[in-house]
Scaffold this motif. Structure first.
Motif, PDB file in Angstrom:
ATOM      1  N   TYR A  81      41.293  43.046  48.032  1.00 33.52           N
ATOM      2  CA  TYR A  81      40.477  43.912  47.185  1.00 33.52           C
ATOM      3  C   TYR A  81      39.400  43.058  46.543  1.00 33.52           C
ATOM      4  CZ  TYR A  81      43.529  41.801  43.658  1.00 33.52           C
ATOM      5  OH  TYR A  81      44.214  40.905  42.888  1.00 33.52           O
ATOM      6  N   SER A  82      38.427  43.696  45.962  1.00 35.37           N
ATOM      7  CA  SER A  82      37.327  42.979  45.339  1.00 35.37           C
ATOM      8  C   SER A  82      37.541  42.841  43.847  1.00 35.37           C
ATOM      9  CB  SER A  82      36.002  43.712  45.596  1.00 35.37           C
ATOM     10  OG  SER A  82      34.976  43.195  44.768  1.00 35.37           O
ATOM     11  N   GLY A  83      37.316  41.638  43.332  1.00 36.69           N
ATOM     12  CA  GLY A  83      37.396  41.420  41.900  1.00 36.69           C
ATOM     13  C   GLY A  83      36.275  42.100  41.140  1.00 36.69           C
ATOM     14  N   GLN A  84      35.263  42.538  41.857  1.00 34.81           N
ATOM     15  CA  GLN A  84      34.169  43.272  41.237  1.00 34.81           C
ATOM     16  C   GLN A  84      34.393  44.777  41.299  1.00 34.81           C
ATOM     17  OE1 GLN A  84      31.010  41.538  43.643  1.00 34.81           O
ATOM     18  NE2 GLN A  84      30.261  40.376  41.874  1.00 34.81           N
ATOM     19  N   GLY A  85      35.239  45.201  42.250  1.00 33.78           N
ATOM     20  CA  GLY A  85      35.381  46.632  42.471  1.00 33.78           C
ATOM     21  C   GLY A  85      36.625  47.279  41.906  1.00 33.78           C
ATOM     22  N   ALA A  92      39.274  39.159  36.166  1.00 37.13           N
ATOM     23  CA  ALA A  92      38.432  39.306  37.359  1.00 37.13           C
ATOM     24  C   ALA A  92      37.408  38.175  37.377  1.00 37.13           C
ATOM     25  CB  ALA A  92      37.740  40.667  37.349  1.00 37.13           C
ATOM     26  N   CYS A  93      37.743  37.069  38.019  1.00 37.28           N
ATOM     27  CA  CYS A  93      36.904  35.873  37.930  1.00 37.28           C
ATOM     28  C   CYS A  93      35.535  36.059  38.562  1.00 37.28           C
ATOM     29  CB  CYS A  93      37.635  34.686  38.562  1.00 37.28           C
ATOM     30  SG  CYS A  93      38.968  34.044  37.520  1.00 37.28           S
ATOM     31  N   ARG A  94      35.376  37.046  39.440  1.00 38.84           N
ATOM     32  CA  ARG A  94      34.052  37.285  40.018  1.00 38.84           C
ATOM     33  C   ARG A  94      33.103  37.941  39.017  1.00 38.84           C
ATOM     34  NH1 ARG A  94      32.791  36.444  45.291  1.00 38.84           N
ATOM     35  NH2 ARG A  94      34.493  35.735  46.631  1.00 38.84           N
ATOM     36  N   LEU A  95      33.617  38.354  37.880  1.00 39.74           N
ATOM     37  CA  LEU A  95      32.759  38.887  36.825  1.00 39.74           C
ATOM     38  C   LEU A  95      32.375  37.808  35.818  1.00 39.74           C
ATOM     39  CD1 LEU A  95      34.579  42.283  36.071  1.00 39.74           C
ATOM     40  CD2 LEU A  95      32.675  41.846  37.647  1.00 39.74           C
ATOM     41  N   THR A  96      32.863  36.591  36.036  1.00 34.13           N
ATOM     42  CA  THR A  96      32.579  35.480  35.116  1.00 34.13           C
ATOM     43  C   THR A  96      31.491  34.577  35.688  1.00 34.13           C
ATOM     44  OG1 THR A  96      34.200  33.937  36.067  1.00 34.13           O
ATOM     45  CG2 THR A  96      35.014  35.550  34.463  1.00 34.13           C
ATOM     46  N   LEU A 114      42.162  46.559  37.218  1.00 35.07           N
ATOM     47  CA  LEU A 114      42.122  45.130  36.930  1.00 35.07           C
ATOM     48  C   LEU A 114      41.425  44.853  35.600  1.00 35.07           C
ATOM     49  CD1 LEU A 114      42.537  42.184  37.728  1.00 35.07           C
ATOM     50  CD2 LEU A 114      40.480  42.331  39.168  1.00 35.07           C
ATOM     51  N   SER A 115      42.125  44.148  34.715  1.00 34.97           N
ATOM     52  CA  SER A 115      41.532  43.764  33.441  1.00 34.97           C
ATOM     53  C   SER A 115      40.333  42.853  33.680  1.00 34.97           C
ATOM     54  CB  SER A 115      42.559  43.024  32.578  1.00 34.97           C
ATOM     55  OG  SER A 115      43.629  43.871  32.226  1.00 34.97           O
ATOM     56  N   GLU A 116      39.270  43.138  32.971  1.00 31.76           N
ATOM     57  CA  GLU A 116      38.018  42.397  33.149  1.00 31.76           C
ATOM     58  C   GLU A 116      38.216  40.898  32.934  1.00 31.76           C
ATOM     59  OE1 GLU A 116      34.830  42.941  30.194  1.00 31.76           O
ATOM     60  OE2 GLU A 116      33.584  43.652  31.861  1.00 31.76           O
ATOM     61  N   MET A 117      39.073  40.538  31.992  1.00 23.52           N
ATOM     62  CA  MET A 117      39.247  39.121  31.664  1.00 23.52           C
ATOM     63  C   MET A 117      39.893  38.337  32.798  1.00 23.52           C
ATOM     64  SD  MET A 117      42.411  39.477  28.983  1.00 23.52           S
ATOM     65  CE  MET A 117      43.924  40.369  29.404  1.00 23.52           C
ATOM     66  N   MET A 145      48.560  47.106  42.073  1.00 21.72           N
ATOM     67  CA  MET A 145      47.762  48.324  41.974  1.00 21.72           C
ATOM     68  C   MET A 145      46.461  48.181  42.763  1.00 21.72           C
ATOM     69  SD  MET A 145      49.409  50.637  40.259  1.00 21.72           S
ATOM     70  CE  MET A 145      48.090  51.805  39.927  1.00 21.72           C
ATOM     71  N   CYS A 146      45.825  47.018  42.675  1.00 24.01           N
ATOM     72  CA  CYS A 146      44.603  46.777  43.435  1.00 24.01           C
ATOM     73  C   CYS A 146      44.893  46.680  44.932  1.00 24.01           C
ATOM     74  CB  CYS A 146      43.929  45.493  42.954  1.00 24.01           C
ATOM     75  SG  CYS A 146      43.195  45.606  41.301  1.00 24.01           S
ATOM     76  N   MET A 147      46.015  46.069  45.288  1.00 26.76           N
ATOM     77  CA  MET A 147      46.364  45.905  46.698  1.00 26.76           C
ATOM     78  C   MET A 147      46.613  47.244  47.377  1.00 26.76           C
ATOM     79  SD  MET A 147      48.850  42.536  46.345  1.00 26.76           S
ATOM     80  CE  MET A 147      49.496  42.601  48.024  1.00 26.76           C
ATOM     81  N   VAL A 148      47.336  48.143  46.719  1.00 26.88           N
ATOM     82  CA  VAL A 148      47.698  49.404  47.375  1.00 26.88           C
ATOM     83  C   VAL A 148      46.533  50.395  47.409  1.00 26.88           C
ATOM     84  CG1 VAL A 148      50.135  49.143  46.791  1.00 26.88           C
ATOM     85  CG2 VAL A 148      48.644  50.464  45.271  1.00 26.88           C
TER      86      VAL A 148
END
Length: 459
Positions: free
Chosen positions: A136-140, A150-154, A145-148, A206-209
């Motif tokens: 899954y995408s850390g941006q999507g 999601a390393c692709r948002l950092t 997914l808690s924002e804190m 949750m993101c995986m499924v």
């Protein structure tokens, strides 16, 4: 006459042999009815003296998490297996043997001990480079997914940690297929109970499924489990979501200690809280019959600072703990982990569809200090500490000892995660804050996805 005497003698020998055969058969039947005689009934509420009657040599844990781990009062985890050894009963080791459904005894509710069957050790293997994209995408995956986390948002720009998968040495672990998994989990409930690392594993699944995609048809059923925002809180004690297509529920409940917590004065919000080391969380007792897969974890809240900050007071057998040795934080944690594992094991006969797992501790990678004293985890190079795990025993000796001899399975992620220090959130944050580094939690997508892949393979 001589022939008649010989005939009667042979008859008596036959009668004696037949009687011996019948007696032996009766004993075997009794054993098969209840091979765990006197084990599951009275072993949960053990007095602290049974665990602290003598102090063995010092035991150094592979994962350091307590300020008191080298205290002279520290009790080695294998002391907690003493009662089982004294019973002189052959136990099933959850990492080496297995039961089949056909071996279940419908009368006693216990499973008969089968011959030794080698079970795959998913914790023994290697990290290998993979060209597959994250699940899954850390941006999507913003719905779950808690924002804190999601390393692709950092501000982080290096995501090479996403390009590895775990390959057990002797196990078949196919790539995760979310559609196949949800089909297998039709009409089932998966429950994570533990601390914030358990919450990370829950959000990962949750993101995986969902593939990280918006899924508006998923129902928030937290109210069914009492997971609502209580007055004065900023979030509920957990979350529960149902996927209507397969009638699959995935939930998480916050229980950092896996203890039953009870306010000593309900009318006073600042009251001390009884921390019952020998009782399961009320949530587990209340809803266990609704679960099909249970994943427990605890560990990083077992330090004196957090216990004092939470105003937790240790209780055993319904009374304040008076045992100085048990009051040592490491010993209290060991006692609780063994207690909850034995309690879950004692419940499994009456919950035959439930598969229970105890996840080992997630390693920390602070260097040059702790989280609040300048500690950091600046390494960004994957596998700088090596790529393989060759040991047979878990690096988490406490959980490994606790599940031994029970039907609770170990989800052993400690050693393989220890090799991935570059996968932590580290100094990066959504708001580009400086100062405190997070060398405890993981970037998502990331290492907790692998934990779930191993979980799915074991299920």
């Amino acid at each position: 006459m001589k022939g008649g005497s010989s005939y009667r003698a042979r008859g008596r020998q036959f009668s004696l042999a037949l009687a011996a055969l019948v007696f032996t058969t009766i004993l075997l039947c009794i054993w098969e009815k209840n091979p765990f005689i006197n084990l599951a009934q009275d072993q949960f509420l053990l007095s602290s003296s049974e665990f602290t009657s003598e102090l063995p040599e010092e035991f150094s844990l592979p994962v350091k998490e307590w300020s008191e781990e080298h205290n002279s009062d520290y009790i080695r985890p294998d002391k907690y297996a003493k009662v089982a050894q004294d019973e002189d009963i052959t136990f099933r080791n959850s990492t080496s043997t297995s039961f089949t459904d056909e071996e279940s005894d419908g009368h006693s509710g216990h499973s008969r001990i089968s011959s030794e069957v080698k079970v795959c050790n998913y914790a023994k293997g290697n990290w290998i480079q993979s060209n597959r994209t994250p699940l899954y995408s850390g941006q999507g995956c913003k719905q779950w997914l808690s924002e804190m986390w999601a390393c692709r948002l950092t501000q982080r720009t290096d995501f090479s940690y996403e390009g590895f998968k775990w390959q057990p040495n002797d196990c078949e672990m196919p790539d995760f297929d979310r559609h196949a998994f949800m089909k297998r989990m039709q009409d089932k409930t998966i429950a994570f109970v533990g601390d914030s690392l358990g919450r990370q594993q829950f959000q990962s699944l949750m993101c995986m499924v969902t593939g990280g995609k918006e899924t508006p048809e998923v129902e928030d059923i937290g109210k069914e489990y009492g997971l609502i925002v209580a007055e004065g809180n900023i979030r509920p004690d957990g979350w529960a979501f149902r996927f209507p297509t397969t009638n699959t529920t995935i939930l998480y409940y916050w229980s950092a200690s896996l203890c039953y917590l009870e306010s000593l004065n309900a009318s006073n919000p600042n009251s001390e809280v009884a921390m019952h080391l020998d009782r399961p969380p009320a949530f587990l007792s209340r809803f266990l019959d609704r679960f099909d897969v249970l994943i427990l974890n605890t560990g990083h809240h077992w330090n004196r600072g957090k216990i004092n900050a939470n105003r937790w007071v240790m209780y055993v057998n319904g009374q304040p703990n008076q045992d100085r040795k048990l009051a040592a934080v490491g010993n209290a944690k060991n006692f609780t982990v063994h207690s909850i594992a034995r309690w879950v094991d004692s419940q499994l006969p009456s919950h035959p569809r439930l598969k229970a797992f105890f996840r080992t501790i997630s390693p920390r990678h602070f260097a040059h200090g702790e989280w609040n004293t300048g500690g950091s985890c600046d390494n960004m190079t994957p596998l700088s500490k090596g790529s393989g795990v060759s040991q047979d025993e878990s690096s988490d000796a406490v959980v490994g000892s606790a599940v031994k001899g029970t039907r609770v399975k170990i989800l052993d992620i400690t050693a393989l995660s220890d090799l991935r220090d570059e996968g932590h959130i580290a100094r990066f944050s959504v708001k580009a804050n400086t100062g405190i580094q997070d060398c405890l939690h993981w970037c998502l997508p990331g290492i907790p996805d692998i934990w779930n892949e191993i979980l799915c393979a074991q299920i």
